[in-house]
Design a protein around this motif. Structure first.
Motif, mmCIF file in Angstrom:
data_model
loop_
_atom_site.group_PDB
_atom_site.id
_atom_site.type_symbol
_atom_site.label_atom_id
_atom_site.label_comp_id
_atom_site.label_asym_id
_atom_site.label_seq_id
_atom_site.Cartn_x
_atom_site.Cartn_y
_atom_site.Cartn_z
ATOM 1 N N LEU A 208 5.271 7.989 -3.172
ATOM 2 C CA LEU A 208 6.283 8.613 -4.029
ATOM 3 C C LEU A 208 6.045 10.109 -4.022
ATOM 4 C CD1 LEU A 208 7.211 7.313 -7.535
ATOM 5 C CD2 LEU A 208 6.991 9.697 -7.124
ATOM 6 N N GLN B 65 -10.550 5.587 -1.084
ATOM 7 C CA GLN B 65 -9.513 5.132 -2.004
ATOM 8 C C GLN B 65 -8.443 4.335 -1.277
ATOM 9 O OE1 GLN B 65 -7.889 8.706 -3.535
ATOM 10 N NE2 GLN B 65 -6.827 9.201 -1.671
ATOM 11 N N ASP B 66 -7.843 3.423 -2.024
ATOM 12 C CA ASP B 66 -6.730 2.661 -1.480
ATOM 13 C C ASP B 66 -5.411 3.317 -1.790
ATOM 14 O OD1 ASP B 66 -8.317 -0.414 -2.400
ATOM 15 O OD2 ASP B 66 -8.316 0.650 -0.506
ATOM 16 N N GLY B 67 -5.399 4.201 -2.726
ATOM 17 C CA GLY B 67 -4.143 4.835 -3.073
ATOM 18 C C GLY B 67 -4.455 5.946 -4.044
ATOM 19 N N GLY C 137 -0.268 5.586 3.622
ATOM 20 C CA GLY C 137 -1.087 4.938 2.610
ATOM 21 C C GLY C 137 -2.339 5.711 2.252
ATOM 22 N N GLY C 138 -3.222 5.040 1.552
ATOM 23 C CA GLY C 138 -4.433 5.688 1.055
ATOM 24 C C GLY C 138 -5.400 6.010 2.161
ATOM 25 N N THR D 86 3.014 12.721 -6.957
ATOM 26 C CA THR D 86 2.829 12.278 -5.581
ATOM 27 C C THR D 86 2.021 11.001 -5.601
ATOM 28 O OG1 THR D 86 2.664 14.590 -4.983
ATOM 29 C CG2 THR D 86 2.079 13.016 -3.316
ATOM 30 N N ILE D 87 2.556 9.988 -4.965
ATOM 31 C CA ILE D 87 1.848 8.700 -4.927
ATOM 32 C C ILE D 87 1.669 8.301 -3.473
ATOM 33 C CG2 ILE D 87 1.944 6.279 -5.556
ATOM 34 C CD1 ILE D 87 3.524 6.915 -7.904
ATOM 35 N N THR D 88 0.469 7.935 -3.077
ATOM 36 C CA THR D 88 0.261 7.390 -1.735
ATOM 37 C C THR D 88 -0.403 6.035 -1.886
ATOM 38 O OG1 THR D 88 -1.864 8.470 -1.578
ATOM 39 C CG2 THR D 88 -0.023 9.618 -0.603
ATOM 40 N N GLY D 89 -0.192 5.184 -0.889
ATOM 41 C CA GLY D 89 -0.796 3.861 -0.961
ATOM 42 C C GLY D 89 0.158 2.881 -1.618
ATOM 43 N N GLU D 90 -0.253 1.640 -1.651
ATOM 44 C CA GLU D 90 0.644 0.600 -2.161
ATOM 45 C C GLU D 90 0.391 0.375 -3.645
ATOM 46 O OE1 GLU D 90 0.676 -2.612 0.540
ATOM 47 O OE2 GLU D 90 1.682 -3.932 -0.876
ATOM 48 N N TRP D 91 1.417 0.499 -4.447
ATOM 49 C CA TRP D 91 1.293 0.315 -5.889
ATOM 50 C C TRP D 91 2.377 -0.621 -6.358
ATOM 51 C CZ3 TRP D 91 -1.862 3.575 -9.174
ATOM 52 C CH2 TRP D 91 -2.584 4.547 -8.473
ATOM 53 N N SER E 11 -8.377 5.027 2.704
ATOM 54 C CA SER E 11 -9.103 3.907 3.297
ATOM 55 C C SER E 11 -8.195 3.091 4.181
ATOM 56 C CB SER E 11 -9.660 3.010 2.204
ATOM 57 O OG SER E 11 -8.597 2.278 1.623
ATOM 58 N N ILE F 59 5.674 -0.249 -4.143
ATOM 59 C CA ILE F 59 5.853 1.163 -3.864
ATOM 60 C C ILE F 59 4.739 1.612 -2.924
ATOM 61 C CG2 ILE F 59 6.078 3.427 -4.905
ATOM 62 C CD1 ILE F 59 7.983 1.645 -6.127
ATOM 63 N N CYS F 60 5.126 2.206 -1.795
ATOM 64 C CA CYS F 60 4.096 2.666 -0.871
ATOM 65 C C CYS F 60 3.858 4.158 -0.944
ATOM 66 C CB CYS F 60 4.489 2.320 0.552
ATOM 67 S SG CYS F 60 4.476 0.571 0.806
#
Lengths: 287, 301, 174
Positions: A242, C114-116, A113-114, C133-138, A116, A239-240
């Motif tokens: 990608l 950041q949260d994501g 995750g992010g 590239t995506i991180t975190g919950e979306w 934070s 989505i966690c």
């Protein structure tokens, strides 16, 4: 993978276009998954996942350490993947390094995750023992034993299974520690805390061959891909993480389409994995 | 062109670039005979030099120096450390010179340049022996805390005279350095003060940002000796062809700090050394002026 | 070296020791290097230079947040300056999710909270994404919104890059 002849390439691409792959599966069907847990008794948790011919082992070790000064209320998790030379001859020596780094980064991106900590599959605040001074650090190590495509999905499933098998020893903090001193802790050998893994996402990799997407590609099919997108989806359908891999460019609308397909496929995969993991744990408890 | 053609000399039948690549030494000697170099400079003149202070905002002091195309970026970062037992009221400076792969085609990620550790050692020897910095100024609390200054110099473009440009950027960065304001908190640790002057419980050790007092600033000039010519400030092409280099370091009062002649085919007689020193003296005056202009440009802002 | 019909691309990203606020050992960042490689390989026409390797070296002088997108855009400008044939300029933008807000091009402090994050690399004229590239919950609508914002920003960035290249060539011709 040795070079494929032109005939073989056409065969694979044509089959995918007609929703019938070389081993008889449909485009969105996974290979049979088998999960064994507790394969490494010395580790806090471990699992071995087989998807067709792809075989990966994942182990979790927990050690007490100091949390980082930037985030004193969170534990630490580090993920490391090693591609063993037994998986493919090109992994010998330094050859597998780049792939290992790619896989490690993709897994970290999907599961942690992010910055934070929000949206992480693993709840880092549950790893804290004494805030600011002591926390559990989870070291997740994965080994790829046999590689037949779709490594990322298998690794994601293995980490999920290993974490559900992980037992963190209960820690009793001695009262009266103050200031900078390290608190006295008593690590019990008997009681264990099980990890809550219901929130851990699974990773679904969609490979685009020609104009269609397939799920769980074998290495032959992966050699034909123009690009692949690995999407990590959790139980709630969010989505966690990608990552897009592969060279060719993709139209953004295709990516959004792939995301919705991945969500659809992930529901089945999560259910299947959960039942396999539960069966493996039950089998382990019996024996 | 009015020059006598030696027998077997193909220069009149070939293009200039081809001649330059195939017979570099003869190409240069033809120019030196006319007391000029291929880029139009007279033998004793250095290339255009510029200095820009404050290039890196996150560092405590930084400077970008360019001599012709050779570009060096130097930055100083300060950290608090405990001083050693032998010198409890002195700080410390660590100088490091890096040549990343972008600077030159001969440097590759796994294969560092040979010149890098040589220049690094030369720089640290020169700066410590010149007495430019009084290490006692870097002390905070005698015996307990002192500053450790990390001076890192990166070569961004390597086109000859690396040591000159590196020394110039290092000196300019130290000139620009502002030591951060710190104070001593209750635990006996040094912390960086807030901008508005700090609270009363903390005893300010270093009231506000201050600059280092620099005495005797060293400046250098590298010259190439070839037969009886002396070329000041060589480019990398000249350095590769004619390999005998002499580096002279003088300080602002024209005292000799260091003289470095690492081997080479040409022997340096007394007269040659004296000529080099004279060229360096002139260069010191130019560099001092350029540094002062850069500094006053900064202060106006 | 084995002969190959198409060219090879070699990427390397490293940081100076003074790039980060706390002095760190300047070293190669392997993961940034491989991401730079993936971002550029889709854009360079490797078939035009067989038996040749193109080395792209990036040195980050100062890190102020959103490092990798800047490295990628800069590398593609350098490739254009070198005259390497490419399908299109590669531009890259990153986006941070802080609570409910989407913040484009975050600085170092914003990134640490950041949260994501979402980082897109695209070829604006072809409207193709080479890396994502995506991180975190979306949730899906958020991804949609984020991608639209980024693609828009990428095309604006591409215009700036193109005008910069044009200025460079006209001034060198004079």
């Amino acid at each position: 993978m040795g070079g494929l002849s032109l005939g073989e390439k056409n065969f694979i691409q044509g089959g995918i276009a007609q929703d019938l792959r070389s081993d008889g599966r449909k485009r969105l069907t996974y290979r049979p998954v088998s999960v064994e847990t507790g394969v490494i008794p010395q580790a806090n948790g471990s699992a071995r996942v087989r998807m067709g011919a792809t075989d990966v082992i994942s182990s979790v070790k927990a050690e007490l350490g100091k949390p980082s000064s930037l985030q004193p209320d969170k534990g630490k998790v580090s993920i490391y993947v090693d591609c063993s030379p037994t998986a493919a001859p090109m992994f010998e020596g330094r050859g597998g390094d780049e792939l290992s780094t790619d896989l490690s980064v993709a897994l970290q991106c999907c599961l942690l995750g992010g910055k934070s900590g929000a949206g992480a599959g693993i709840d880092l605040s549950s790893l804290i023992v004494v805030e600011g001074k002591m926390c559990w650090g989870l070291y997740i190590d994965c080994l790829v034993i046999s590689s037949d495509g779709n490594l990322l999905d298998a690794l994601g499933a293995a980490i999920k299974a290993a974490l559900s098998n992980t037992g963190i020893p209960r820690v009793l903090v001695a009262a009266g520690a103050s200031g900078d001193e390290q608190p006295e802790v008593d690590i019990s050998d008997e009681e264990f805390l099980q990890f809550d893994t219901s929130d851990i996402p699974v990773i679904v990799t969609l490979t685009k061959v020609g104009r269609h997407y397939i799920v769980d590609a074998t290495s032959e099919e992966e050699s034909q891909m123009s690009s692949a997108v690995s999407i990590s989806v959790n139980r709630k359908g969010h989505i966690c993480g990608l990552t897009k891999r592969g060279g060719a460019g993709l139209d953004p609308s295709i990516i959004l389409d792939m995301i919705s397909v991945a969500k659809h496929v992930s529901e089945q995969l999560i259910n299947k994995l959960d039942s396999e993991i539960a069966a493996a744990e039950a089998g382990e408890d019996d024996s | 062109m009015g020059l006598p053609d030696a027998s077997g000399d193909l220069s009149s039948e070939m293009e200039v670039d081809a001649f330059r690549r195939l017979f570099p030494l003869r190409f240069y000697e033809r120019h030196l005979a006319e007391s000029i170099r291929p880029d139009g400079r007279p033998l004793g003149r250095a290339r255009d030099t510029t200095i820009a202070l404050g290039a890196v905002t996150s560092a405590d002091g930084s400077a970008l120096a360019k001599i012709g195309s050779t570009t060096m970026l130097a930055a100083v970062k300060m950290e608090v450390m405990t001083p050693s037992m032998e010198s409890p009221d002195e700080g410390c400076i660590a100088i490091d010179f890096h040549m990343p792969p972008i600077c030159s085609p001969i440097v590759r990620p796994g294969r560092p340049a040979e010149a890098a550790p040589v220049v690094s050692k030369q720089l640290s020897d020169t700066i410590s022996s010149s007495g430019m910095i009084n290490l006692k100024e870097l002390s905070l609390v005698s015996g307990k805390a002192a500053w450790m200054a990390y001076l890192d110099i990166y070569c961004l473009d390597a086109d000859g005279a690396l040591f000159d440009a590196a020394l110039l950027s290092a000196v300019a960065a130290l000139f620009h350095l502002q030591i951060p304001a710190v104070s001593l908190n209750d635990d006996g640790k040094i912390v960086v003060s807030e901008e508005d002057g700090g609270k009363l419980e903390k005893e300010p050790v270093n009231k506000e940002k201050r600059k280092l007092t620099l005495r005797s600033i060293p400046f250098s000039l590298t010259c190439i000796l070839h037969k009886n010519y002396i070329l000041a400030d060589p480019t990398s092409e000249e350095e590769a062809i004619m390999e005998t280099l002499v580096t002279v370091v003088l300080d602002s009062s024209s005292q000799l700090i260091s003289l470095y002649k690492p081997g080479g085919a040409v022997l340096a007689y007394t007269s040659a050394v004296q000529d080099c020193i004279a060229l360096t003296r002139q260069r010191v005056r130019e560099l001092q002026k350029i540094l002062d202009e850069a500094n006053s440009g900064m202060e106006v802002d | 070296m084995m002969y190959s019909d198409i060219g090879r691309l070699n990427c390397n990203v490293s940081y100076t020791t003074f790039a980060t606020p706390v002095r760190a050992q300047g070293s190669d960042r392997k993961e940034f290097s491989s991401m730079l490689h993936k971002a550029l390989e889709g854009a360079i026409i490797l078939e035009t230079f067989p038996k040749t390797t193109v080395d792209v070296f990036a040195l980050v002088l100062e890190s102020g947040g959103s490092d990798l997108p800047v490295v990628i855009s800069c590398a593609s400008l350098a490739l254009a300056d070198a005259g390497i044939l490419m399908y299109d300029l590669v531009t890259s933008v990153s986006l941070s999710c802080l609570g409910k807000n989407l913040v484009i091009d975050p600085i170092l402090e914003e990134e640490s909270y950041q949260d994501g994050s979402l980082m897109i690399t695209c070829m604006p004229s072809r409207y193709e994404v080479t890396q994502l590239t995506i991180t975190g919950e979306w949730s899906t609508p958020k991804i949609n919104e984020g991608m639209q914002l980024c693609l828009d920003a990428c095309s604006k960035l591409a215009n700036i890059m193109r005008s910069c290249l044009k200025e460079a060539t006209t001034s060198s011709q004079e």
